[in-house]
Design a protein around this motif. Structure first.
Motif, PDB file in Angstrom:
ATOM      1  N   ILE A 188     -82.453  14.721   3.588  1.00 27.17           N
ATOM      2  CA  ILE A 188     -82.670  16.152   3.401  1.00 27.17           C
ATOM      3  C   ILE A 188     -81.337  16.872   3.560  1.00 27.17           C
ATOM      4  CG2 ILE A 188     -83.833  18.218   4.286  1.00 27.17           C
ATOM      5  CD1 ILE A 188     -85.975  16.339   5.476  1.00 27.17           C
ATOM      6  N   GLY A 189     -81.007  17.748   2.601  1.00 22.00           N
ATOM      7  CA  GLY A 189     -79.872  18.642   2.783  1.00 22.00           C
ATOM      8  C   GLY A 189     -78.601  18.209   2.090  1.00 22.00           C
ATOM      9  N   LYS A 190     -77.478  18.561   2.702  1.00 24.31           N
ATOM     10  CA  LYS A 190     -76.176  18.368   2.070  1.00 24.31           C
ATOM     11  C   LYS A 190     -75.862  16.883   1.883  1.00 24.31           C
ATOM     12  CE  LYS A 190     -71.248  19.262   2.700  1.00 24.31           C
ATOM     13  NZ  LYS A 190     -70.210  20.098   3.312  1.00 24.31           N
ATOM     14  N   TRP A 191     -75.411  16.536   0.689  1.00 22.43           N
ATOM     15  CA  TRP A 191     -75.036  15.166   0.332  1.00 22.43           C
ATOM     16  C   TRP A 191     -73.535  15.097   0.080  1.00 22.43           C
ATOM     17  CZ3 TRP A 191     -76.412  10.321   0.567  1.00 22.43           C
ATOM     18  CH2 TRP A 191     -75.976   9.379  -0.357  1.00 22.43           C
ATOM     19  N   HIS A 192     -73.081  15.756  -0.991  1.00 24.21           N
ATOM     20  CA  HIS A 192     -71.654  15.948  -1.297  1.00 24.21           C
ATOM     21  C   HIS A 192     -70.909  14.625  -1.496  1.00 24.21           C
ATOM     22  CE1 HIS A 192     -68.038  18.891  -0.666  1.00 24.21           C
ATOM     23  NE2 HIS A 192     -68.346  18.706  -1.950  1.00 24.21           N
ATOM     24  N   LEU A 193     -71.597  13.660  -2.118  1.00 23.45           N
ATOM     25  CA  LEU A 193     -70.979  12.360  -2.403  1.00 23.45           C
ATOM     26  C   LEU A 193     -71.059  12.016  -3.885  1.00 23.45           C
ATOM     27  CD1 LEU A 193     -72.141  10.295   0.694  1.00 23.45           C
ATOM     28  CD2 LEU A 193     -69.847  11.163   0.194  1.00 23.45           C
ATOM     29  N   GLY A 194     -71.095  13.033  -4.717  1.00 23.08           N
ATOM     30  CA  GLY A 194     -71.140  12.830  -6.158  1.00 23.08           C
ATOM     31  C   GLY A 194     -72.062  13.840  -6.805  1.00 23.08           C
ATOM     32  N   LYS A 195     -71.628  14.409  -7.930  1.00 22.02           N
ATOM     33  CA  LYS A 195     -72.413  15.453  -8.584  1.00 22.02           C
ATOM     34  C   LYS A 195     -73.432  14.914  -9.583  1.00 22.02           C
ATOM     35  CE  LYS A 195     -69.547  19.600  -8.282  1.00 22.02           C
ATOM     36  NZ  LYS A 195     -68.916  20.688  -9.061  1.00 22.02           N
ATOM     37  N   LYS A 196     -73.108  13.808 -10.236  1.00 18.20           N
ATOM     38  CA  LYS A 196     -73.965  13.306 -11.296  1.00 18.20           C
ATOM     39  C   LYS A 196     -75.266  12.725 -10.750  1.00 18.20           C
ATOM     40  CE  LYS A 196     -70.153  12.230 -14.471  1.00 18.20           C
ATOM     41  NZ  LYS A 196     -69.471  11.156 -15.235  1.00 18.20           N
ATOM     42  N   ASP A 197     -76.289  12.690 -11.600  1.00 17.83           N
ATOM     43  CA  ASP A 197     -77.606  12.195 -11.191  1.00 17.83           C
ATOM     44  C   ASP A 197     -77.545  10.780 -10.620  1.00 17.83           C
ATOM     45  OD1 ASP A 197     -78.674  14.570 -12.043  1.00 17.83           O
ATOM     46  OD2 ASP A 197     -79.575  13.761 -13.865  1.00 17.83           O
ATOM     47  N   GLU A 198     -76.711   9.923 -11.229  1.00 21.64           N
ATOM     48  CA  GLU A 198     -76.695   8.518 -10.816  1.00 21.64           C
ATOM     49  C   GLU A 198     -76.077   8.292  -9.441  1.00 21.64           C
ATOM     50  OE1 GLU A 198     -73.343   8.746 -14.039  1.00 21.64           O
ATOM     51  OE2 GLU A 198     -75.223   9.793 -13.548  1.00 21.64           O
ATOM     52  N   PHE A 199     -75.513   9.330  -8.840  1.00 24.37           N
ATOM     53  CA  PHE A 199     -74.890   9.160  -7.531  1.00 24.37           C
ATOM     54  C   PHE A 199     -75.623   9.930  -6.421  1.00 24.37           C
ATOM     55  CE2 PHE A 199     -71.278   8.585 -10.535  1.00 24.37           C
ATOM     56  CZ  PHE A 199     -71.043   7.244 -10.266  1.00 24.37           C
ATOM     57  N   GLN A 200     -76.815  10.392  -6.707  1.00 29.44           N
ATOM     58  CA  GLN A 200     -77.582  11.144  -5.723  1.00 29.44           C
ATOM     59  C   GLN A 200     -78.262  10.199  -4.716  1.00 29.44           C
ATOM     60  OE1 GLN A 200     -77.233  14.583  -5.604  1.00 29.44           O
ATOM     61  NE2 GLN A 200     -75.685  13.869  -7.057  1.00 29.44           N
ATOM     62  N   PRO A 201     -78.771  10.737  -3.606  1.00 30.49           N
ATOM     63  CA  PRO A 201     -79.372   9.884  -2.563  1.00 30.49           C
ATOM     64  C   PRO A 201     -80.467   8.947  -3.061  1.00 30.49           C
ATOM     65  CG  PRO A 201     -79.105  12.120  -1.749  1.00 30.49           C
ATOM     66  CD  PRO A 201     -78.751  12.164  -3.197  1.00 30.49           C
ATOM     67  N   GLU A 202     -81.216   9.378  -4.090  1.00 29.70           N
ATOM     68  CA  GLU A 202     -82.283   8.528  -4.621  1.00 29.70           C
ATOM     69  C   GLU A 202     -81.751   7.204  -5.151  1.00 29.70           C
ATOM     70  OE1 GLU A 202     -81.587  11.688  -5.423  1.00 29.70           O
ATOM     71  OE2 GLU A 202     -83.357  12.766  -6.168  1.00 29.70           O
ATOM     72  N   ALA A 222     -84.005  19.052  -1.103  1.00 26.13           N
ATOM     73  CA  ALA A 222     -83.046  20.132  -0.824  1.00 26.13           C
ATOM     74  C   ALA A 222     -81.592  19.697  -0.909  1.00 26.13           C
ATOM     75  CB  ALA A 222     -83.350  20.762   0.537  1.00 26.13           C
ATOM     76  N   VAL A 223     -81.302  18.745  -1.795  1.00 27.24           N
ATOM     77  CA  VAL A 223     -79.927  18.277  -1.985  1.00 27.24           C
ATOM     78  C   VAL A 223     -79.311  19.031  -3.167  1.00 27.24           C
ATOM     79  CG1 VAL A 223     -78.481  16.308  -2.608  1.00 27.24           C
ATOM     80  CG2 VAL A 223     -80.397  16.000  -1.029  1.00 27.24           C
ATOM     81  N   ASN A 224     -78.243  19.791  -2.912  1.00 28.03           N
ATOM     82  CA  ASN A 224     -77.570  20.460  -4.026  1.00 28.03           C
ATOM     83  C   ASN A 224     -76.405  19.609  -4.523  1.00 28.03           C
ATOM     84  OD1 ASN A 224     -75.409  20.921  -2.278  1.00 28.03           O
ATOM     85  ND2 ASN A 224     -75.659  23.138  -2.224  1.00 28.03           N
ATOM     86  N   ARG A 225     -75.580  20.143  -5.402  1.00 25.30           N
ATOM     87  CA  ARG A 225     -74.494  19.365  -5.998  1.00 25.30           C
ATOM     88  C   ARG A 225     -73.124  19.882  -5.539  1.00 25.30           C
ATOM     89  NH1 ARG A 225     -76.933  16.076 -10.022  1.00 25.30           N
ATOM     90  NH2 ARG A 225     -79.144  16.103  -9.484  1.00 25.30           N
ATOM     91  N   ALA A 226     -73.085  20.400  -4.312  1.00 25.91           N
ATOM     92  CA  ALA A 226     -71.837  20.982  -3.820  1.00 25.91           C
ATOM     93  C   ALA A 226     -71.739  20.800  -2.313  1.00 25.91           C
ATOM     94  CB  ALA A 226     -71.772  22.463  -4.192  1.00 25.91           C
ATOM     95  N   GLY A 227     -70.746  21.444  -1.712  1.00 18.75           N
ATOM     96  CA  GLY A 227     -70.475  21.260  -0.295  1.00 18.75           C
ATOM     97  C   GLY A 227     -70.995  22.345   0.609  1.00 18.75           C
ATOM     98  N   GLN A 228     -71.657  23.348   0.051  1.00 19.79           N
ATOM     99  CA  GLN A 228     -72.214  24.424   0.846  1.00 19.79           C
ATOM    100  C   GLN A 228     -73.353  25.057   0.067  1.00 19.79           C
ATOM    101  OE1 GLN A 228     -68.493  26.855   0.754  1.00 19.79           O
ATOM    102  NE2 GLN A 228     -69.835  28.497   0.033  1.00 19.79           N
ATOM    103  N   PRO A 229     -74.191  25.858   0.722  1.00 16.75           N
ATOM    104  CA  PRO A 229     -75.276  26.526   0.002  1.00 16.75           C
ATOM    105  C   PRO A 229     -74.791  27.830  -0.627  1.00 16.75           C
ATOM    106  CG  PRO A 229     -75.447  27.021   2.330  1.00 16.75           C
ATOM    107  CD  PRO A 229     -74.269  26.085   2.181  1.00 16.75           C
TER     108      PRO A 229
END
Length: 464
Positions: A124-138, A147-154
């Motif tokens: 849940i929340g900040k990830w900030h380890l890649g913007k593209k779909d293939e690098f998301q937590p899933e 609630a994971v966005n594609r940046a370093g802050q809300p």
């Protein structure tokens, strides 16, 4: 028919036994806070920020008094937590601003390790380890993600948690209606919901709060209270800010009401997590980790940051103690006794430590740069931990004023090697926690020794 029934009964028995074994494994909750400095919690002496819930659990936990983030800024430390490796090993040495850098998919993440161990995993929340779909937590071992966005802050801590025009900072998956919960509260609601879902599997959850990163926004009523507290505490005294290398300036005291309120709201929500675990009967069997991704933001080239890390020097973005020393503790009510561990620990230690605490197999080829602290947490000996090499590599400029540097801690000694201006700074942290007395010119042999160790460490940990 009877034989088939016996086989079926045996099979059911095996399945039931397996489910029972998994039920015995402890749950894991990692509360990963953004930009929370070592001096931002009451337990470490802040007179301004009120953190009674964090302080209470910190006093009942294994508290690492010399805990370090793996890097002075966020993305590299996050890569270290998820991979168990020094950030430069995975090619992440700066906060991620574009779409060309990401945590490599070939890494066996801590999420994947716990999935293999029979856990249901959440992020849940900040990830900030890649913007593209293939690098998301899933894609990195987390089966339930919110609630994971594609940046370093809300974009904002208030609904709709988004800018007027779509931006990577917008936070998804939340009710955008006006009057909805403050962002930190909303993420806590999600975490409590996930942890209380009925399942035969134990859970592994990372709650990565966007707080206390900018924008500095907090509930207005709480800001007013903190402004009154700050005015009463400091009376009419003027703040004395601190000049740093390269023209940067550090805030001289904790007197930002919005930041104080953001910290206090974070503390309230940490209390809600503990209360939720207690009410659901899971607290005794849940390992709670509390940590941060870097030191508090205190130092900038223009103006000053919103917090102060005193007595530590500087803050986020720097390899000084204020940039890398963080509050960190591990709480397990049913198993771990209150203990202060003085040996230095670092973010990469969490991966092997949690595997061992949960009875899962270590992955030494993966968490190369971490050491399991499970033994010392149980009061055992910790041979070599106080003399191991702990290092930081930040070969970039940063808005805090930092310019490329590398640093190493070995025993009580810390060497910082800058690429611009005065080359070396040497400190004895046992005698000089605030890094005010540079001994580089007096201890030339020690500089030479640590410089050699630093160069070796950097060579060993560079990405192939």
């Amino acid at each position: 028919m009877r034989i088939f029934g016996m086989i079926a009964a045996l099979a059911i028995g095996v399945i039931s036994a397996g489910a029972a074994d998994e039920a015995k494994k402890p749950n894991v909750l990692i509360v990963f806070v953004d930009d929370l400095g070592w001096a931002d919690v009451g337990f470490n002496g802040t007179p301004i920020y009120k953190t009674p819930h964090i302080d209470r659990i910190m006093g009942e936990a294994v508290n690492f008094t010399q805990a370090y983030s793996a890097h002075p800024v966020c993305s590299p430390t996050r890569a270290a937590l998820i991979s168990g490796k020094a950030p430069q090993r995975v090619g992440i040495t700066q906060w991620i601003s574009g779409d060309k850098v990401a945590l490599p998919l070939e890494e066996v993440t801590i999420g994947e390790a716990f999935q293999e161990g029979g856990y249901r995993t959440g992020y849940i929340g900040k990830w900030h380890l890649g913007k593209k779909d293939e690098f998301q937590p899933e894609k990195q071992g987390f089966g339930w993600v919110k609630a994971v966005n594609r940046a370093g802050q809300p974009s904002s801590y208030f609904p709709p948690y988004a800018a007027k025009k779509p931006r990577p900072t917008d936070v998804p998956d939340l009710d955008p209606r006006a009057g909805g919960p403050f962002l930190t509260n909303a993420l806590t609601d999600l975490a409590n919901g996930f942890m209380q879902e009925k399942s035969e599997k134990p859970f592994f959850l990372i709650l990565s709060q966007y707080a206390v990163h900018t924008p500095i926004e907090a509930p207005k009523g709480l800001v007013a209270i903190k402004q009154r507290d700050i005015s009463e505490f400091y009376a009419e005294r003027e703040r004395e800010d601190i000049k740093e290398r390269y023209g940067a300036t550090t805030r001289g005291r904790q007197d930002h009401a919005g930041y104080a309120a953001l910290v206090q709201n974070l503390d309230m929500n940490f209390g809600r997590l503990i209360e939720g675990l207690e009410k659901s009967g899971q607290l005794d069997n849940t390992i709670v980790v509390f940590t941060s991704d870097n030191g508090g933001l205190s130092t900038l080239t223009r103006g000053v940051g919103p917090t102060c890390n005193a007595p530590l020097r500087a803050g986020k973005g720097w390899c000084y103690e204020g940039g890398v020393r963080i509050p960190s503790f591990i709480y397990w009510k049913g198993e771990l006794k209150p203990l202060e561990v003085d040996e230095p620990m670092i973010t990469t230690d969490l991966y092997p430590t949690l595997l061992e605490l949960c009875g899962l197999d270590a992955k030494p080829e993966q968490h190369l740069d971490g050491a399991s602290l499970a033994g010392v947490m149980r009061g055992g000996e910790s041979p070599g931990l106080d003399q191991r090499v702990i290092g930081w590599s930040y070969p970039h400029q940063h808005g805090s004023g930092h310019r490329p540097s590398n640093a190493i801690r070995h025993g009580d000694w810390k060497l910082i090697r800058f690429e611009e201006g005065k080359r070396y700074e040497l400190y004895n942290l046992k005698d000089d926690l605030g890094e005010t007395k540079d001994l580089a010119e007096q201890k030339v042999d020690k500089v030479r020794e640590l410089d050699s160790i630093l160069s070796g460490w950097l060579k060993e940990t560079q990405k192939p």
